[in-house]
Scaffold this motif. Structure first.
Motif, PDB file in Angstrom:
ATOM      1  N   PHE A  69       0.721  -1.286   0.017  1.00  0.00           N
ATOM      2  CA  PHE A  69      -0.033  -0.029  -0.003  1.00  0.00           C
ATOM      3  C   PHE A  69       0.802   1.308   0.028  1.00  0.00           C
ATOM      4  O   PHE A  69       0.314   2.280  -0.474  1.00  0.00           O
ATOM      5  CB  PHE A  69      -1.033  -0.037   1.128  1.00  0.00           C
ATOM      6  N   ILE A  70       2.061   1.341   0.501  1.00  0.00           N
ATOM      7  CA  ILE A  70       3.070   2.364   0.407  1.00  0.00           C
ATOM      8  C   ILE A  70       3.441   2.535  -1.009  1.00  0.00           C
ATOM      9  O   ILE A  70       3.362   3.879  -1.464  1.00  0.00           O
ATOM     10  CB  ILE A  70       4.192   2.008   1.158  1.00  0.00           C
ATOM     11  N   LYS A  71       3.517   1.607  -1.864  1.00  0.00           N
ATOM     12  CA  LYS A  71       3.973   1.684  -3.204  1.00  0.00           C
ATOM     13  C   LYS A  71       2.721   2.191  -3.789  1.00  0.00           C
ATOM     14  O   LYS A  71       3.019   3.236  -4.914  1.00  0.00           O
ATOM     15  CB  LYS A  71       4.452   0.471  -3.588  1.00  0.00           C
ATOM     16  N   ILE A  72       1.696   1.580  -3.782  1.00  0.00           N
ATOM     17  CA  ILE A  72       0.471   1.926  -4.669  1.00  0.00           C
ATOM     18  C   ILE A  72       0.096   3.478  -4.177  1.00  0.00           C
ATOM     19  O   ILE A  72      -0.354   4.250  -5.062  1.00  0.00           O
ATOM     20  CB  ILE A  72      -0.700   1.134  -4.322  1.00  0.00           C
ATOM     21  N   GLU A  73       0.014   3.823  -2.789  1.00  0.00           N
ATOM     22  CA  GLU A  73      -0.168   5.295  -2.325  1.00  0.00           C
ATOM     23  C   GLU A  73       0.732   6.175  -3.331  1.00  0.00           C
ATOM     24  O   GLU A  73       0.139   7.270  -3.753  1.00  0.00           O
ATOM     25  CB  GLU A  73       0.004   5.387  -1.058  1.00  0.00           C
ATOM     26  N   ALA A  74       1.804   5.812  -3.421  1.00  0.00           N
ATOM     27  CA  ALA A  74       3.120   6.923  -3.830  1.00  0.00           C
ATOM     28  C   ALA A  74       2.550   6.844  -5.417  1.00  0.00           C
ATOM     29  O   ALA A  74       2.836   8.038  -5.812  1.00  0.00           O
ATOM     30  CB  ALA A  74       4.390   6.303  -3.751  1.00  0.00           C
ATOM     31  N   ARG A  75       2.600   5.944  -5.929  1.00  0.00           N
ATOM     32  CA  ARG A  75       1.849   5.989  -7.487  1.00  0.00           C
ATOM     33  C   ARG A  75       0.865   6.789  -7.691  1.00  0.00           C
ATOM     34  O   ARG A  75       0.835   7.642  -8.838  1.00  0.00           O
ATOM     35  CB  ARG A  75       1.904   4.487  -8.219  1.00  0.00           C
ATOM     36  N   THR A  76      -0.300   6.614  -6.699  1.00  0.00           N
ATOM     37  CA  THR A  76      -1.300   7.397  -7.257  1.00  0.00           C
ATOM     38  C   THR A  76      -1.454   8.886  -6.919  1.00  0.00           C
ATOM     39  O   THR A  76      -1.808   9.869  -7.647  1.00  0.00           O
ATOM     40  CB  THR A  76      -2.871   6.731  -6.326  1.00  0.00           C
TER      41      THR A  76
ATOM     42  N   PHE B 153      -1.758  -0.301  10.453  1.00  0.00           N
ATOM     43  CA  PHE B 153      -1.502   1.291   9.771  1.00  0.00           C
ATOM     44  C   PHE B 153      -1.560   2.200  10.681  1.00  0.00           C
ATOM     45  O   PHE B 153      -0.972   3.171  10.571  1.00  0.00           O
ATOM     46  CB  PHE B 153      -2.888   1.373   8.849  1.00  0.00           C
ATOM     47  N   GLU B 154      -2.397   1.941  12.086  1.00  0.00           N
ATOM     48  CA  GLU B 154      -2.120   3.241  13.027  1.00  0.00           C
ATOM     49  C   GLU B 154      -0.865   3.214  13.629  1.00  0.00           C
ATOM     50  O   GLU B 154      -0.050   4.264  13.728  1.00  0.00           O
ATOM     51  CB  GLU B 154      -3.264   2.999  14.087  1.00  0.00           C
ATOM     52  N   LEU B 155      -0.069   2.083  13.982  1.00  0.00           N
ATOM     53  CA  LEU B 155       1.084   1.869  14.744  1.00  0.00           C
ATOM     54  C   LEU B 155       2.392   2.564  13.846  1.00  0.00           C
ATOM     55  O   LEU B 155       3.316   2.953  14.346  1.00  0.00           O
ATOM     56  CB  LEU B 155       1.365   0.498  15.255  1.00  0.00           C
ATOM     57  N   THR B 156       2.135   2.366  12.562  1.00  0.00           N
ATOM     58  CA  THR B 156       3.077   2.503  11.629  1.00  0.00           C
ATOM     59  C   THR B 156       3.015   4.193  11.019  1.00  0.00           C
ATOM     60  O   THR B 156       3.956   4.713  10.544  1.00  0.00           O
ATOM     61  CB  THR B 156       3.269   1.533  10.418  1.00  0.00           C
ATOM     62  N   GLY B 157       2.009   4.820  11.423  1.00  0.00           N
ATOM     63  CA  GLY B 157       1.589   6.125  10.891  1.00  0.00           C
ATOM     64  C   GLY B 157       1.158   6.061   9.651  1.00  0.00           C
ATOM     65  O   GLY B 157       0.936   7.249   8.820  1.00  0.00           O
ATOM     66  N   LEU B 158       0.830   4.890   8.943  1.00  0.00           N
ATOM     67  CA  LEU B 158       0.435   5.041   7.444  1.00  0.00           C
ATOM     68  C   LEU B 158      -1.008   5.685   7.442  1.00  0.00           C
ATOM     69  O   LEU B 158      -1.563   5.983   6.182  1.00  0.00           O
ATOM     70  CB  LEU B 158       0.581   3.840   6.981  1.00  0.00           C
ATOM     71  N   GLY B 159      -1.761   5.533   8.498  1.00  0.00           N
ATOM     72  CA  GLY B 159      -3.085   6.091   8.423  1.00  0.00           C
ATOM     73  C   GLY B 159      -3.037   7.402   8.055  1.00  0.00           C
ATOM     74  O   GLY B 159      -4.110   7.696   7.705  1.00  0.00           O
ATOM     75  N   LYS B 160      -1.983   8.395   8.390  1.00  0.00           N
ATOM     76  CA  LYS B 160      -1.939   9.579   7.988  1.00  0.00           C
ATOM     77  C   LYS B 160      -2.067   9.752   6.279  1.00  0.00           C
ATOM     78  O   LYS B 160      -2.499  10.953   5.909  1.00  0.00           O
ATOM     79  CB  LYS B 160      -0.901  10.400   8.570  1.00  0.00           C
TER      80      LYS B 160
END
Length: 121
Positions: free
Chosen positions: A71-78, A98-105
């Motif tokens: 999801f990090i890679k897909i989010e960056a591409r979008t 996602f919460e613990l890693t901060g990706l939810g931001k």
């Protein structure tokens, strides 16, 4: 023994005036064995200029850090194309990761498709 190649992918494309949007429903596991099945589907959407992606994760099991990397890679591409990724109804362990890693931001999580759509439009 668990079959780690089990991932079902269903795409429902919604073509609104703007933005173009796809709802991707995933069932099974995302791991190093299933990513090769999923990436071409996402690449096909990008080739159709669909950069707003809603992932329905209600049927997805947590399968380690691979899901976060995906999801990090897909989010960056979008984001490069002014698109957006929104996750819908993930299991608790996925939402917690996602919460613990901060990706939810960067990748919002909602309870339903309608809420996800409201974040995108």
């Amino acid at each position: 023994m668990t079959d780690f190649t089990d991932l079902d992918v269903k795409i429902e494309q919604k073509r609104f005036a703007a933005p173009l949007l796809a709802v991707i429903s995933l069932k099974g596991e995302i791991n190093i064995l299933t990513i090769p099945k999923l990436l071409p589907v996402i690449e096909d959407l990008f080739s159709e200029h669909i950069y707003c992606l809603i992932f329905d994760l209600s049927g997805l099991k947590m399968s380690g850090p691979t899901i976060l990397d995906f999801f990090i890679k897909i989010e960056a591409r979008t984001r490069e194309k002014a698109g957006r990724v929104v996750l819908v109804n993930p299991r608790d362990e996925i939402a917690t990761a996602f919460e613990l890693t901060g990706l939810g931001k960067y990748i919002p999580i909602t309870d339903n498709i309608e809420s996800a759509w409201n974040l995108i439009k």
